[in-house]
Design a protein around this motif. Structure first.
Motif, PDB file in Angstrom:
ATOM      1  N   THR A  53      78.451-143.737  -4.315  1.00  8.74           N
ATOM      2  CA  THR A  53      79.022-145.093  -5.382  1.00  8.74           C
ATOM      3  C   THR A  53      77.940-145.787  -6.267  1.00  8.74           C
ATOM      4  O   THR A  53      77.159-146.264  -5.203  1.00  8.74           O
ATOM      5  CB  THR A  53      80.042-145.878  -4.778  1.00  8.74           C
ATOM      6  N   PHE A  54      77.788-145.704  -7.264  1.00  4.77           N
ATOM      7  CA  PHE A  54      76.785-146.324  -7.889  1.00  4.77           C
ATOM      8  C   PHE A  54      77.306-147.643  -8.951  1.00  4.77           C
ATOM      9  O   PHE A  54      78.281-147.339  -9.653  1.00  4.77           O
ATOM     10  CB  PHE A  54      76.181-145.598  -8.848  1.00  4.77           C
ATOM     11  N   ARG A  55      76.665-148.770  -8.597  1.00  8.78           N
ATOM     12  CA  ARG A  55      77.313-150.003  -9.502  1.00  8.78           C
ATOM     13  C   ARG A  55      76.169-150.582  -9.999  1.00  8.78           C
ATOM     14  O   ARG A  55      75.031-150.762  -9.794  1.00  8.78           O
ATOM     15  CB  ARG A  55      77.936-150.879  -8.569  1.00  8.78           C
ATOM     16  N   LEU A  56      76.749-151.243 -11.327  1.00  6.14           N
ATOM     17  CA  LEU A  56      75.741-152.305 -11.959  1.00  6.14           C
ATOM     18  C   LEU A  56      76.729-153.456 -11.944  1.00  6.14           C
ATOM     19  O   LEU A  56      77.854-153.204 -12.878  1.00  6.14           O
ATOM     20  CB  LEU A  56      75.457-151.549 -13.429  1.00  6.14           C
ATOM     21  N   THR A  57      76.102-154.324 -11.489  1.00  4.43           N
ATOM     22  CA  THR A  57      77.424-155.541 -11.197  1.00  4.43           C
ATOM     23  C   THR A  57      77.049-156.649 -12.308  1.00  4.43           C
ATOM     24  O   THR A  57      77.752-157.641 -12.203  1.00  4.43           O
ATOM     25  CB  THR A  57      77.082-156.122 -10.039  1.00  4.43           C
ATOM     26  N   CYS A  58      76.195-156.450 -13.383  1.00  2.17           N
ATOM     27  CA  CYS A  58      75.840-157.520 -14.133  1.00  2.17           C
ATOM     28  C   CYS A  58      76.130-157.220 -15.616  1.00  2.17           C
ATOM     29  O   CYS A  58      76.166-155.887 -15.826  1.00  2.17           O
ATOM     30  CB  CYS A  58      74.553-157.931 -14.193  1.00  2.17           C
ATOM     31  N   SER A  59      76.030-157.840 -16.407  1.00  2.58           N
ATOM     32  CA  SER A  59      76.215-157.618 -17.953  1.00  2.58           C
ATOM     33  C   SER A  59      75.140-157.804 -18.854  1.00  2.58           C
ATOM     34  O   SER A  59      75.140-157.724 -20.057  1.00  2.58           O
ATOM     35  CB  SER A  59      77.512-158.465 -18.549  1.00  2.58           C
ATOM     36  N   THR A  60      74.057-158.103 -18.266  1.00  6.05           N
ATOM     37  CA  THR A  60      72.779-158.085 -18.655  1.00  6.05           C
ATOM     38  C   THR A  60      72.376-156.964 -19.492  1.00  6.05           C
ATOM     39  O   THR A  60      72.407-155.785 -19.063  1.00  6.05           O
ATOM     40  CB  THR A  60      71.629-158.215 -17.479  1.00  6.05           C
ATOM     41  N   ALA A  61      72.116-157.310 -20.802  1.00  8.24           N
ATOM     42  CA  ALA A  61      71.570-156.269 -21.763  1.00  8.24           C
ATOM     43  C   ALA A  61      70.234-155.976 -21.987  1.00  8.24           C
ATOM     44  O   ALA A  61      69.575-155.481 -22.985  1.00  8.24           O
ATOM     45  CB  ALA A  61      72.255-156.640 -23.164  1.00  8.24           C
ATOM     46  N   SER A  62      69.290-156.301 -20.869  1.00 12.10           N
ATOM     47  CA  SER A  62      67.980-156.148 -21.104  1.00 12.10           C
ATOM     48  C   SER A  62      67.417-156.016 -19.605  1.00 12.10           C
ATOM     49  O   SER A  62      68.351-156.021 -18.649  1.00 12.10           O
ATOM     50  CB  SER A  62      67.171-157.401 -21.501  1.00 12.10           C
ATOM     51  N   GLY A  63      66.351-155.357 -19.527  1.00  6.61           N
ATOM     52  CA  GLY A  63      65.607-155.235 -18.113  1.00  6.61           C
ATOM     53  C   GLY A  63      66.035-153.934 -17.651  1.00  6.61           C
ATOM     54  O   GLY A  63      66.726-153.123 -18.072  1.00  6.61           O
ATOM     55  N   ASP A  64      65.373-153.549 -16.257  1.00  9.90           N
ATOM     56  CA  ASP A  64      65.876-152.354 -15.705  1.00  9.90           C
ATOM     57  C   ASP A  64      66.948-152.706 -14.728  1.00  9.90           C
ATOM     58  O   ASP A  64      66.757-153.071 -13.837  1.00  9.90           O
ATOM     59  CB  ASP A  64      64.331-152.018 -14.853  1.00  9.90           C
ATOM     60  N   GLN A  65      67.865-152.171 -15.348  1.00 13.98           N
ATOM     61  CA  GLN A  65      69.179-152.157 -14.443  1.00 13.98           C
ATOM     62  C   GLN A  65      69.665-150.649 -13.962  1.00 13.98           C
ATOM     63  O   GLN A  65      70.056-150.152 -15.124  1.00 13.98           O
ATOM     64  CB  GLN A  65      70.602-152.809 -15.083  1.00 13.98           C
ATOM     65  N   ARG A  66      69.659-150.221 -12.707  1.00 15.62           N
ATOM     66  CA  ARG A  66      69.775-149.100 -12.237  1.00 15.62           C
ATOM     67  C   ARG A  66      70.180-148.963 -10.918  1.00 15.62           C
ATOM     68  O   ARG A  66      69.892-149.555 -10.108  1.00 15.62           O
ATOM     69  CB  ARG A  66      68.580-147.987 -12.501  1.00 15.62           C
ATOM     70  N   ALA A  67      70.980-147.861 -10.770  1.00 17.38           N
ATOM     71  CA  ALA A  67      71.433-147.224  -9.164  1.00 17.38           C
ATOM     72  C   ALA A  67      71.553-146.110  -9.635  1.00 17.38           C
ATOM     73  O   ALA A  67      72.575-145.314  -9.954  1.00 17.38           O
ATOM     74  CB  ALA A  67      72.928-148.052  -8.938  1.00 17.38           C
ATOM     75  N   GLU A  68      70.818-145.244  -8.723  1.00 16.30           N
ATOM     76  CA  GLU A  68      70.327-143.808  -8.928  1.00 16.30           C
ATOM     77  C   GLU A  68      69.963-143.031  -7.752  1.00 16.30           C
ATOM     78  O   GLU A  68      69.484-143.879  -6.994  1.00 16.30           O
ATOM     79  CB  GLU A  68      69.621-143.478 -10.263  1.00 16.30           C
ATOM     80  N   ARG A  69      70.148-141.884  -7.956  1.00 15.98           N
ATOM     81  CA  ARG A  69      69.189-140.752  -6.866  1.00 15.98           C
ATOM     82  C   ARG A  69      68.402-140.193  -7.645  1.00 15.98           C
ATOM     83  O   ARG A  69      68.714-139.537  -8.731  1.00 15.98           O
ATOM     84  CB  ARG A  69      70.183-140.033  -6.246  1.00 15.98           C
ATOM     85  N   ARG A  70      67.218-140.077  -7.205  1.00 13.90           N
ATOM     86  CA  ARG A  70      66.066-139.365  -7.600  1.00 13.90           C
ATOM     87  C   ARG A  70      65.522-138.128  -6.896  1.00 13.90           C
ATOM     88  O   ARG A  70      65.187-138.561  -5.854  1.00 13.90           O
ATOM     89  CB  ARG A  70      64.791-140.322  -8.013  1.00 13.90           C
ATOM     90  N   TYR A  71      65.906-137.024  -7.490  1.00 16.39           N
ATOM     91  CA  TYR A  71      65.418-135.716  -6.600  1.00 16.39           C
ATOM     92  C   TYR A  71      64.233-135.385  -6.527  1.00 16.39           C
ATOM     93  O   TYR A  71      63.486-135.612  -7.686  1.00 16.39           O
ATOM     94  CB  TYR A  71      66.630-134.729  -7.012  1.00 16.39           C
ATOM     95  N   ALA A  72      63.887-134.396  -5.905  1.00 16.21           N
ATOM     96  CA  ALA A  72      62.484-133.866  -5.734  1.00 16.21           C
ATOM     97  C   ALA A  72      62.057-133.166  -7.035  1.00 16.21           C
ATOM     98  O   ALA A  72      62.853-132.439  -7.571  1.00 16.21           O
ATOM     99  CB  ALA A  72      62.376-133.081  -4.593  1.00 16.21           C
ATOM    100  N   THR A  73      61.026-133.484  -7.417  1.00 20.50           N
ATOM    101  CA  THR A  73      60.215-132.502  -8.401  1.00 20.50           C
ATOM    102  C   THR A  73      60.167-131.171  -8.219  1.00 20.50           C
ATOM    103  O   THR A  73      60.052-130.408  -7.227  1.00 20.50           O
ATOM    104  CB  THR A  73      58.811-132.876  -8.808  1.00 20.50           C
ATOM    105  N   TYR A  74      60.787-130.270  -9.404  1.00 20.47           N
ATOM    106  CA  TYR A  74      60.447-128.792  -9.393  1.00 20.47           C
ATOM    107  C   TYR A  74      59.661-128.296 -10.659  1.00 20.47           C
ATOM    108  O   TYR A  74      59.447-129.038 -11.649  1.00 20.47           O
ATOM    109  CB  TYR A  74      61.795-128.071  -9.508  1.00 20.47           C
ATOM    110  N   SER A  75      58.897-127.184 -10.487  1.00 22.11           N
ATOM    111  CA  SER A  75      57.997-126.790 -11.567  1.00 22.11           C
ATOM    112  C   SER A  75      58.196-125.399 -12.002  1.00 22.11           C
ATOM    113  O   SER A  75      57.320-124.817 -12.580  1.00 22.11           O
ATOM    114  CB  SER A  75      56.811-127.321 -11.314  1.00 22.11           C
ATOM    115  N   SER A  76      59.306-124.586 -11.342  1.00 24.28           N
ATOM    116  CA  SER A  76      59.103-123.182 -11.354  1.00 24.28           C
ATOM    117  C   SER A  76      60.535-122.783 -11.344  1.00 24.28           C
ATOM    118  O   SER A  76      61.511-123.412 -10.745  1.00 24.28           O
ATOM    119  CB  SER A  76      58.344-122.485 -10.245  1.00 24.28           C
ATOM    120  N   GLY A  77      60.994-121.639 -11.846  1.00 28.00           N
ATOM    121  CA  GLY A  77      62.253-120.892 -11.424  1.00 28.00           C
ATOM    122  C   GLY A  77      63.376-121.563 -12.642  1.00 28.00           C
ATOM    123  O   GLY A  77      63.055-122.362 -13.478  1.00 28.00           O
ATOM    124  N   VAL A  78      64.681-121.060 -12.606  1.00 23.50           N
ATOM    125  CA  VAL A  78      65.689-121.678 -13.052  1.00 23.50           C
ATOM    126  C   VAL A  78      66.421-122.524 -12.255  1.00 23.50           C
ATOM    127  O   VAL A  78      66.847-122.134 -11.055  1.00 23.50           O
ATOM    128  CB  VAL A  78      66.598-120.496 -13.742  1.00 23.50           C
TER     129      VAL A  78
END
Length: 197
Positions: A53-78
């Motif tokens: 569950t990912f939430r942005l709790t404010c109505s701010t229209a500026s700045g870095d507002q994020r709730a994410e998963r960042r997965y490992a880097t890949y560089s080959s294959g499909v």
């Protein structure tokens, strides 16, 4: 004895169907091999993450507002990503849901406007409509690092294609305020899977 056999048979059928279920959801021709890349949780500004569950709790229209998963880097294959998102609350608009990042920054960003329009952040083209509050939407991205081709499927239908260069790429999903967007927003993801070939 017959009852015991029936119970075992039912159990085997259930296990087989459960194992086969996700494989049927794969888009494009295989063979695909499932894998589980590592990830980091990113919470910035008013962004919070609780499991899937990912939430942005404010109505701010500026700045870095994020709730994410960042997965490992890949560089080959499909590589193929699949996940289902469901917006449970969205007073805000223009929230990025799924991203493919490249060596030079965002390569592809899928975002949603209040009212349910899904669009590509770069270029602004509409991919689908109907991503309204309470509706489950399936997203697949297929990225061929060999020729740079990247395709985005919404509910199993190819809605966007682009090409790019080579290098390290990675997947992100959750809820992220785009440069023209603002929260609040709550997005629940499920059925997240990765494949490669």
């Amino acid at each position: 004895m017959r009852r015991s056999f029936s119970l075992v048979t039912a159990l085997v059928v259930t296990i087989v169907l459960a194992a086969a279920g996700p494989a049927r959801a794969v888009v494009e021709t295989g063979p695909w091999t499932s894998y589980s890349p590592s990830f980091d949780v990113q919470q910035r500004g008013c962004g919070t993450v609780d499991g899937l569950t990912f939430r942005l709790t404010c109505s701010t229209a500026s700045g870095d507002q994020r709730a994410e998963r960042r997965y490992a880097t890949y560089s080959s294959g499909v590589r193929q990503f699949e996940g289902y998102f469901r917006i449970t609350s969205m007073p805000g608009t223009r929230i990025s849901l799924k991203q493919t990042f490249g060596p030079d920054g965002p390569f592809f960003m899928l975002a949603v406007e209040r009212g349910g329009r899904l669009y590509a952040v770069h270029g602004g083209s509409t991919l689908a409509t109907g991503a309204t509050v309470g509706t489950s939407v399936r997203v697949n991205t297929v990225h061929n690092t060999g020729n740079g081709a990247h395709r985005t499927y919404i509910n199993g239908s190819n809605q966007h294609s682009q090409t790019g260069g080579s290098g390290g790429y990675y997947d992100k999903f959750g809820a992220y305020r785009t440069s023209s967007g603002a929260g609040p927003a709550t997005v629940v993801w499920s059925g997240v899977q990765f494949w490669r070939k």
